[in-house]
Write an enzyme that holds these catalytic residues in place. Structure first.
Site, PDB file in Angstrom:
ATOM      1  CB  ILE A 102      -1.042  -0.501   0.957  1.00 39.75           C
ATOM      2  CG1 ILE A 102      -1.567  -1.340   1.364  1.00 39.75           C
ATOM      3  CG2 ILE A 102      -1.709   1.040   1.338  1.00 39.75           C
ATOM      4  CD1 ILE A 102      -2.963  -1.596   2.619  1.00 39.75           C
ATOM      5  N   GLY A 151       8.094   4.910   2.243  1.00 42.62           N
ATOM      6  CA  GLY A 151       7.246   4.979   3.225  1.00 42.62           C
ATOM      7  C   GLY A 151       5.843   4.500   3.359  1.00 42.62           C
ATOM      8  CB  SER A 152       3.788   2.351   2.266  1.00 43.49           C
ATOM      9  OG  SER A 152       2.500   2.306   1.974  1.00 43.49           O
ATOM     10  NE  ARG A 153      -2.071  -0.306   6.351  1.00 47.32           N
ATOM     11  CZ  ARG A 153      -3.262  -0.112   6.829  1.00 47.32           C
ATOM     12  NH1 ARG A 153      -3.429   1.273   6.880  1.00 47.32           N
ATOM     13  NH2 ARG A 153      -3.681  -1.048   6.998  1.00 47.32           N
TER      14      ARG A 153
END
Length: 220
Positions: A157, A187-189
């Protein structure tokens, strides 16, 4: 430690730009030595920060067919029962790992098996911890039929900073636990959806390492 292939071009271009700016500054701003040194110091810090983002450290990968490994480095921010609407259309246990800009951003296969479903979704760039980021943001969805039997769904994501998701898998591919399946820049998940009877081995707020930390144990 080595530099990941996704960062080599970015690092090379950044290095050239910073060198050019520092050379121009020293040529046309010669008398202001203090400012030149400050700018040079900022340039070094900026480059080293970018360098650490694209690092690819060596990992001693743990492999076992009924264990689901962390797909990325970061912190566990979600462990909850949810309704998964894209593929399963039923209740699943969701485990989410948030990656800050200082984490390694390689994404790894949490299980070994066959890719039964893959889809890329263009979308928004909400903050990665926003509840709707899992369904509204740019993302990929991968479903793997694990060697242990259960199907496992996981999503890369994008977040407010992450503006590019890279993936290396397609439907029908055979994947190995711990190997890279993609990369998320800046940066994310990653969300993982497992059966409700999976035995969760992590807690909220726990820091995990991709390919090493066990998230849960699957039941065949």
């Amino acid at each position: 430690m080595k530099i990941h292939k996704e960062g080599r071009r970015i690092l090379f271009v950044t290095l050239l730009v910073l060198l050019a700016l520092n050379l121009l500054l020293n040529r046309y701003n010669g008398p202001n030595v203090a400012f030149n040194r400050i700018f040079a110091g900022i340039s070094v810090i900026a480059f080293l920060t970018l360098l650490q983002f694209f690092r690819s450290p060596f990992r001693r990968l743990l492999t076992h067919e009924d264990l689901l490994l962390a797909p990325a480095d970061g912190k566990v921010v979600v462990i909850e029962e949810v309704y998964e609407s894209e593929y399963f259309e039923d209740a699943r246990r969701q485990i989410s790992v948030f990656m800050s800009p200082i984490n390694v951003h390689i994404t790894r296969n949490p299980v070994s098996g066959i890719v039964r479903y893959f889809k890329y979704h263009p979308g928004k760039y909400l903050l990665a911890w926003h509840p709707k980021s899992s369904t509204d943001n740019e993302r990929t969805t991968v479903v793997v039929e694990s060697d242990a039997g259960p199907l496992v769904l996981f999503r890369q994501i994008a977040g407010a900073m992450a503006r590019r998701i890279v993936w290396y898998v397609n439907e029908g591919d055979e994947v190995s636990q711990g190997e890279e399946f993609g990369f998320i820049k800046f940066g994310s998940r990653v969300d993982v959806f497992v059966p409700l009877d999976a035995d969760i081995k992590v807690t909220l707020g726990q820091k995990v390492k991709g390919g090493e930390t066990v998230l849960c144990q699957l039941k065949g």
